[in-house]
Write a protein that holds these residues in place. Structure first.
Motif: not given
Length: 633
Positions: A516-519, A522-526, A531-535, A568-578
């Protein structure tokens, strides 16, 4: 105790006290024998032949000849011959005692070294700084604090307390034995605190877990050599300060201090723990620029780094390129393959190792037994376990028994595994019980699971992770009161649940996430990506496994809690950053939950990415909707 150890040695002395050989003090014969020894010192048979010649010529009792013979035997690890020679020597002097004590220490016979010093003291032979330093080294390696204190008392009695080498060994002894206050007292009495003395004191602080005290000693040093910098990095890494260790390495480079092979091994260890693959690759390249030879020591560290950072293929390539492979080289790759679920390859390398006549050790068997466990190779695992003592003469330790319990539990042979634990009695540790409890949970065997849970709750050595496993087991059965009792007991002992934390390396920087990290900037993009992946996952048939959210809350809250797990948060950051199709490598400090495991399989399928996740137990390679663990971990 030094004095109480003497009788066993005295018996040997009495047995050999009568010497049948004549004595000659002819200087020519002495020079001749010593010259022969120096020319043939690398061949044990030649040394024995020269020893025979010395007996025939009557020079074996000459103190100079006896000393040189004893020294050569010790260098050749012929400790039995050295011991016999010593006890056949009439009136051995302090130099002979020093030489044999050194030999015992080199051979790993630390108790024998301490006992021999005790015999020397009882024989009223005056100790000098060399023999005291030698016996203190044995005390350090044996962690023999009591004997070390006795030696310290003799040092004060003999007036040797100002000897620098003795003082440094005493500082090291007290540090290794966790008595830092005494280490400081000895250190404060050293007249010249140069880089060597400060480095030893710094090491003692690290040995006692006193990181800031060690850093304080380091900062006060006027000059620092490579050894000092290396010890600083090593101490930080050993105490879990991985990032600080890497920062210290960067500072070392800025100061223009040239690193050595040991420095690189320490830095690679930090990369291994952090999962910093790109940084590890850079250090591998930099190692070549510094002309550091990739020997078995460095190769083992590199193989370990690539394995633990998720690139087992590169680790295997590196292993294949090592010309001379020793047991540690094989241990690194076998352990790495086991972690990555490549069980057959690990077993094949174990067999290759035996064919090459490289003798396995306890670490080897932990690696290959883990491989058998992860691959479900039950019969083979049992066979290898049985061979430990019968074929290789290695007594199985608790970690080997734990591997066998894990092997049996994996395939559902829970009654067998539980009987095995009962036969072990108090030797079964909490990790072994947790492994069996996890197997009972997976195979839904509540009856044996509750028996294991009772054993675990009564175990004296239970840590916070085991408490959580126990609490989760009860929660999975819906026994919330029992789960709450376990957590209450944990709180009373002052234990805190380790928070789930995941990390990913992007552009040579490590990014860490809590649940649940919000620090993160890039938290908004993460969270938008999440949310997109959950859908998309739900379109693929994903349904949150709310039963693994082990809290007494409603299903909607459980679903929300699962959705923001740190991996899941780490994976999402990886997806938007690579870039698309780039492999993502994520590290997690705890075991991955079943719901995240199912979700990541779908994420890998949807994004057409390979995702490698390292949790507390092993690596999971997610690709095309599947996982390398075959859904058992």
């Amino acid at each position: 105790m030094i004095i109480s150890s003497v009788p066993a040695i005295t018996l040997n002395l009495q047995h050999h006290s009568s010497n049948p050989y004549s004595t000659s003090n002819d200087p020519y014969l002495r020079r001749n024998v010593i010259s022969l020894l120096l020319k043939n010192r690398r061949n044990p048979k030649h040394v024995q032949s020269i020893h025979g010649h010395a007996i025939k010529t009557g020079t074996s009792q000459d103190p100079f000849v006896a000393f040189e013979l004893l020294r050569q035997y010790c260098k050749l690890n012929s400790i039995d011959h050295a011991t016999k020679l010593f006890y056949y020597t009439q009136n051995p002097n302090v130099y002979l005692y020093t030489s044999l004590i050194d030999g015992f220490v080199s051979f790993g016979s630390y108790t024998d070294a301490i006992n021999l010093f005790g015999q020397m003291v009882c024989g009223h032979i005056l100790a000098d700084s060399y023999v005291v330093t030698a016996v203190l080294k044995a005390c350090v390696l044996q962690r023999a604090l009591g004997s070390g204190r006795e030696v310290h008392g003799l040092v004060l009695k003999y007036g040797l307390s100002l000897d620098r080498s003795i003082a440094l060994k005493l500082v090291e002894l007290y540090g290794k034995c966790g008595v830092l206050e005494d280490a400081w007292k000895v250190f404060d009495e050293i007249p010249e605190r140069d880089v060597v003395a400060s480095t030893v004191m710094m090491g003692s602080c690290f040995d006692c877990g006193m990181v800031e005290e060690a850093v304080g000693v380091f900062n006060e040093m006027r000059s620092r050599d490579t050894v000092c910098w290396t010890l600083m990095i090593d101490g930080l890494v050993r105490n879990g300060e991985f990032n600080r260790g890497l920062e210290m390495f960067r500072e070392m480079q800025v100061k223009g201090v040239r690193p050595n092979a040991v420095t690189f091994v320490c830095v690679l260890s930090a990369c291994s723990q952090l999962g910093a693959l790109e940084l590890g690759r850079w250090i591998h390249a930099y190692l070549g620029k510094c002309d550091i030879e990739v020997n078995w020591f460095v190769a083992g560290a590199l193989i370990n780094m690539y394995s633990r950072c998720g690139d087992i293929d590169e680790a295997h390539v590196l292993f294949d390129g090592v010309k001379v492979k020793d047991v540690s080289t094989y241990n690194s790759i076998i352990g790495g393959l086991a972690m990555h679920g490549k069980s057959i390859e690990a077993v094949e390398l174990f067999r290759e190792m035996l064919t090459q006549r490289v003798r396995p050790n306890g670490i080897t068997f932990v690696g290959v037994l883990n491989a058998c466990s992860h691959g479900g190779l039950v019969d083979l695992g049992c066979e290898i376990f049985q061979s430990m003592k019968r074929v290789h003469g290695i007594e199985p330790a608790v970690e080997h028994y734990g591997c066998l319990v894990d092997i049996l539990g994996r395939v559902g042979r829970l009654e067998e595994a539980f009987d095995f634990v009962l036969r072990m009695g108090g030797q079964a540790d909490d990790k072994m019980l947790c492994s069996l409890l996890s197997a009972c949970k997976i195979h839904r065997n509540i009856e044996i699971g509750e028996k294991v849970a009772n054993l675990l709750s009564e175990h004296s050595g239970i840590d916070s992770g085991s408490f959580i496993m126990l609490s989760n087991f009860y929660a999975s059965l819906g026994r919330w009161n029992k789960a709450a009792e376990v957590r209450e007991k944990m709180e009373k002992r002052g234990m805190i649940k380790e928070p789930g934390c995941s990390s990913i390396e992007v552009n040579n920087a490590i990014h860490e996430f809590l649940s649940g990290d919000l620090r993160h900037p890039e938290r908004k993009k993460i969270y938008k990506k999440l949310e997109e992946l959950n859908y998309l996952a739900k379109l693929e048939g994903y349904s949150p496994a709310t039963e693994v959210a082990l809290h007494d809350i409603d299903d909607e809250q459980k679903e929300l809690a699962l959705a923001v797990h740190s991996e899941r948060l780490a994976i999402c950051y990886g997806l938007i950053s690579t870039r698309p199709f780039t492999t993502l490598r994520v590290g997690k400090n705890l075991r991955i939950c079943a719901d995240c495991h199912a979700m990541i399989k779908l994420i890998a399928k949807i994004t057409r990415r390979k995702i490698v996740v390292r949790d507390r137990n092993r690596f999971h390679h997610f690709e095309n909707g599947d996982c390398s663990c075959d859904d058992y971990w």
